[in-house]
Design a protein around this motif. Structure first.
Motif, PDB file in Angstrom:
ATOM      1  N   ALA A   1     -31.435   4.941  48.707  1.00  0.00           N
ATOM      2  CA  ALA A   1     -32.874   5.147  48.544  1.00  0.00           C
ATOM      3  C   ALA A   1     -33.107   6.178  47.450  1.00  0.00           C
ATOM      4  CB  ALA A   1     -33.506   5.611  49.855  1.00  0.00           C
ATOM      5  N   VAL A   2     -34.139   5.975  46.670  1.00  0.00           N
ATOM      6  CA  VAL A   2     -34.516   6.943  45.634  1.00  0.00           C
ATOM      7  C   VAL A   2     -36.034   7.064  45.625  1.00  0.00           C
ATOM      8  CG1 VAL A   2     -34.437   5.146  43.841  1.00  0.00           C
ATOM      9  CG2 VAL A   2     -34.336   7.553  43.179  1.00  0.00           C
ATOM     10  N   THR A   3     -36.509   8.291  45.567  1.00  0.00           N
ATOM     11  CA  THR A   3     -37.945   8.525  45.552  1.00  0.00           C
ATOM     12  C   THR A   3     -38.340   9.272  44.290  1.00  0.00           C
ATOM     13  OG1 THR A   3     -39.833   9.333  46.843  1.00  0.00           O
ATOM     14  CG2 THR A   3     -37.857  10.713  46.824  1.00  0.00           C
ATOM     15  N   ASP A   4     -39.602   9.185  43.934  1.00  0.00           N
ATOM     16  CA  ASP A   4     -40.092   9.760  42.689  1.00  0.00           C
ATOM     17  C   ASP A   4     -41.484  10.319  42.934  1.00  0.00           C
ATOM     18  OD1 ASP A   4     -39.521   9.454  39.457  1.00  0.00           O
ATOM     19  OD2 ASP A   4     -41.670   9.426  39.924  1.00  0.00           O
ATOM     20  N   PRO A   5     -41.827  11.472  42.359  1.00  0.00           N
ATOM     21  CA  PRO A   5     -43.149  12.068  42.610  1.00  0.00           C
ATOM     22  C   PRO A   5     -44.315  11.250  42.095  1.00  0.00           C
ATOM     23  CG  PRO A   5     -41.952  13.302  40.929  1.00  0.00           C
ATOM     24  CD  PRO A   5     -40.981  12.354  41.528  1.00  0.00           C
ATOM     25  N   ASP A   6     -44.064  10.265  41.234  1.00  0.00           N
ATOM     26  CA  ASP A   6     -45.154   9.425  40.737  1.00  0.00           C
ATOM     27  C   ASP A   6     -45.431   8.222  41.636  1.00  0.00           C
ATOM     28  OD1 ASP A   6     -45.652  11.104  38.690  1.00  0.00           O
ATOM     29  OD2 ASP A   6     -44.847   9.833  37.100  1.00  0.00           O
ATOM     30  N   LEU A   7     -44.654   8.071  42.727  1.00  0.00           N
ATOM     31  CA  LEU A   7     -45.006   7.062  43.724  1.00  0.00           C
ATOM     32  C   LEU A   7     -46.263   7.514  44.466  1.00  0.00           C
ATOM     33  CD1 LEU A   7     -41.473   6.241  45.151  1.00  0.00           C
ATOM     34  CD2 LEU A   7     -43.047   4.558  44.177  1.00  0.00           C
ATOM     35  N   PRO A   8     -47.134   6.592  44.857  1.00  0.00           N
ATOM     36  CA  PRO A   8     -48.325   6.985  45.621  1.00  0.00           C
ATOM     37  C   PRO A   8     -47.922   7.724  46.900  1.00  0.00           C
ATOM     38  CG  PRO A   8     -48.488   4.695  44.914  1.00  0.00           C
ATOM     39  CD  PRO A   8     -47.085   5.140  44.609  1.00  0.00           C
ATOM     40  N   PRO A   9     -48.593   8.834  47.232  1.00  0.00           N
ATOM     41  CA  PRO A   9     -48.213   9.628  48.402  1.00  0.00           C
ATOM     42  C   PRO A   9     -48.692   8.985  49.703  1.00  0.00           C
ATOM     43  CG  PRO A   9     -50.110  10.599  47.351  1.00  0.00           C
ATOM     44  CD  PRO A   9     -49.699   9.447  46.481  1.00  0.00           C
ATOM     45  N   HIS A  10     -48.005   7.902  50.088  1.00  0.00           N
ATOM     46  CA  HIS A  10     -48.420   7.127  51.260  1.00  0.00           C
ATOM     47  C   HIS A  10     -47.187   6.827  52.112  1.00  0.00           C
ATOM     48  CE1 HIS A  10     -50.486   3.259  52.963  1.00  0.00           C
ATOM     49  NE2 HIS A  10     -50.361   4.215  53.864  1.00  0.00           N
ATOM     50  N   ALA A  11     -46.960   7.621  53.161  1.00  0.00           N
ATOM     51  CA  ALA A  11     -45.835   7.391  54.066  1.00  0.00           C
ATOM     52  C   ALA A  11     -46.177   6.259  55.020  1.00  0.00           C
ATOM     53  CB  ALA A  11     -45.512   8.666  54.845  1.00  0.00           C
ATOM     54  N   MET A  12     -45.173   5.423  55.322  1.00  0.00           N
ATOM     55  CA  MET A  12     -45.371   4.254  56.181  1.00  0.00           C
ATOM     56  C   MET A  12     -44.325   4.244  57.288  1.00  0.00           C
ATOM     57  SD  MET A  12     -47.821   2.218  54.827  1.00  0.00           S
ATOM     58  CE  MET A  12     -47.416   0.516  55.210  1.00  0.00           C
ATOM     59  N   LYS A  13     -44.684   3.699  58.450  1.00  0.00           N
ATOM     60  CA  LYS A  13     -43.724   3.523  59.538  1.00  0.00           C
ATOM     61  C   LYS A  13     -42.924   2.250  59.295  1.00  0.00           C
ATOM     62  CE  LYS A  13     -44.918   2.434  63.829  1.00  0.00           C
ATOM     63  NZ  LYS A  13     -45.429   2.516  65.218  1.00  0.00           N
ATOM     64  N   ASP A  14     -41.604   2.333  59.501  1.00  0.00           N
ATOM     65  CA  ASP A  14     -40.750   1.180  59.229  1.00  0.00           C
ATOM     66  C   ASP A  14     -40.338   0.475  60.507  1.00  0.00           C
ATOM     67  OD1 ASP A  14     -38.804   2.712  60.418  1.00  0.00           O
ATOM     68  OD2 ASP A  14     -37.537   2.905  58.649  1.00  0.00           O
ATOM     69  N   GLU A  15     -39.427  -0.521  60.347  1.00  0.00           N
ATOM     70  CA  GLU A  15     -39.026  -1.343  61.493  1.00  0.00           C
ATOM     71  C   GLU A  15     -38.195  -0.556  62.513  1.00  0.00           C
ATOM     72  OE1 GLU A  15     -36.286  -1.892  57.976  1.00  0.00           O
ATOM     73  OE2 GLU A  15     -38.439  -2.039  58.343  1.00  0.00           O
ATOM     74  N   GLN A  16     -37.647   0.604  62.106  1.00  0.00           N
ATOM     75  CA  GLN A  16     -36.923   1.462  63.049  1.00  0.00           C
ATOM     76  C   GLN A  16     -37.854   2.489  63.713  1.00  0.00           C
ATOM     77  OE1 GLN A  16     -34.982   0.999  59.884  1.00  0.00           O
ATOM     78  NE2 GLN A  16     -34.059  -0.685  61.017  1.00  0.00           N
ATOM     79  N   ASP A  17     -39.152   2.289  63.543  1.00  0.00           N
ATOM     80  CA  ASP A  17     -40.147   3.183  64.139  1.00  0.00           C
ATOM     81  C   ASP A  17     -40.034   4.597  63.574  1.00  0.00           C
ATOM     82  OD1 ASP A  17     -42.394   3.097  65.765  1.00  0.00           O
ATOM     83  OD2 ASP A  17     -41.378   4.040  67.450  1.00  0.00           O
ATOM     84  N   SER A  18     -39.649   4.693  62.312  1.00  0.00           N
ATOM     85  CA  SER A  18     -39.550   5.975  61.620  1.00  0.00           C
ATOM     86  C   SER A  18     -40.609   6.044  60.522  1.00  0.00           C
ATOM     87  CB  SER A  18     -38.163   6.149  60.995  1.00  0.00           C
ATOM     88  OG  SER A  18     -37.154   6.125  61.979  1.00  0.00           O
TER      89      SER A  18
END
Length: 204
Positions: free
Chosen positions: A48-65
């Motif tokens: 996984a790689v993240t970048d500060p220019d990604l929209p700041p929107h956290a989402m719940k995934d299939e592992q309920d995280s």
């Protein structure tokens, strides 16, 4: 100073895998295919790689995280191993899109992938059912022929934008064979029909 963070979840990835990449775009056709594969096979995350220019929107995934926005790569085992990579949104700047695409291709080089296939939509009129198989360079087209695929003669008139553009063309610098499967779409909404036509071109 821009900080791009990455994490490796699985150290060993079989060499010779094919990397499938799709990001949100026209009709979301490519992303629908990749999301469907992830839902079907429930493959482990390897990177996984993240970048500060990604929209700041956290989402719940299939592992309920609750997951931060990131480009995540999963590994699907089979007779032919596939890596599938996608993100919930593209970075909001061209530089962010370039950074994420470059980070993914650099990992692909480390993994020893056999090739990269970019799944993407192109704007079209209603009723246009084209699916194009493109090799961005002459070397890419030769690779496609070597695996028994026939590159299309026609190209999307408007070209490509966003992460798909970078993923499709950075092979000039890293030497990884790259192809694009492009499905026509009226765009604007989720195009299930366009995604179905894309999925038919992939055998997993």
């Amino acid at each position: 100073f821009i900080v791009t963070l990455s994490r490796t979840y699985q150290e060993v990835v079989p060499s010779g895998a094919i990397l499938l990449f799709a990001a949100p775009g026209i009709g979301n056709v490519g992303k629908l295919v990749v999301d469907g594969l992830i839902q079907q096979f429930k493959p482990p995350i390897v990177h996984a790689v993240t970048d500060p220019d990604l929209p700041p929107h956290a989402m719940k995934d299939e592992q309920d995280s609750l997951r931060c926005p990131a480009l995540r790569t999963h590994l699907i085992y089979g007779q032919q191993c596939f890596l599938v990579a996608t993100c919930q949104a593209q970075p909001m700047s061209p530089s962010g899109q370039h950074r994420l695409a470059l980070a993914l291709r650099q990992e692909a080089k480390e993994w020893g992938v056999k090739g990269i296939i970019v799944l993407v939509g192109m704007s079209a009129n209603p009723g246009d059912l084209d699916v194009l198989l493109l090799g961005p360079s002459s070397e890419d087209r030769e690779w496609l022929r070597s695996i028994g695929a026939a590159p299309s003669e026609r190209w999307p008139e408007a070209g490509m934008i966003g992460m798909a553009a970078w993923m499709a063309t950075l092979g000039e610098f890293d030497g990884i064979p790259t192809a694009c499967i492009v499905a026509s779409s009226v765009g604007g909404t989720v195009d299930l029909e366009g995604a179905r036509r894309l999925h038919e071109q992939i055998e997993l």
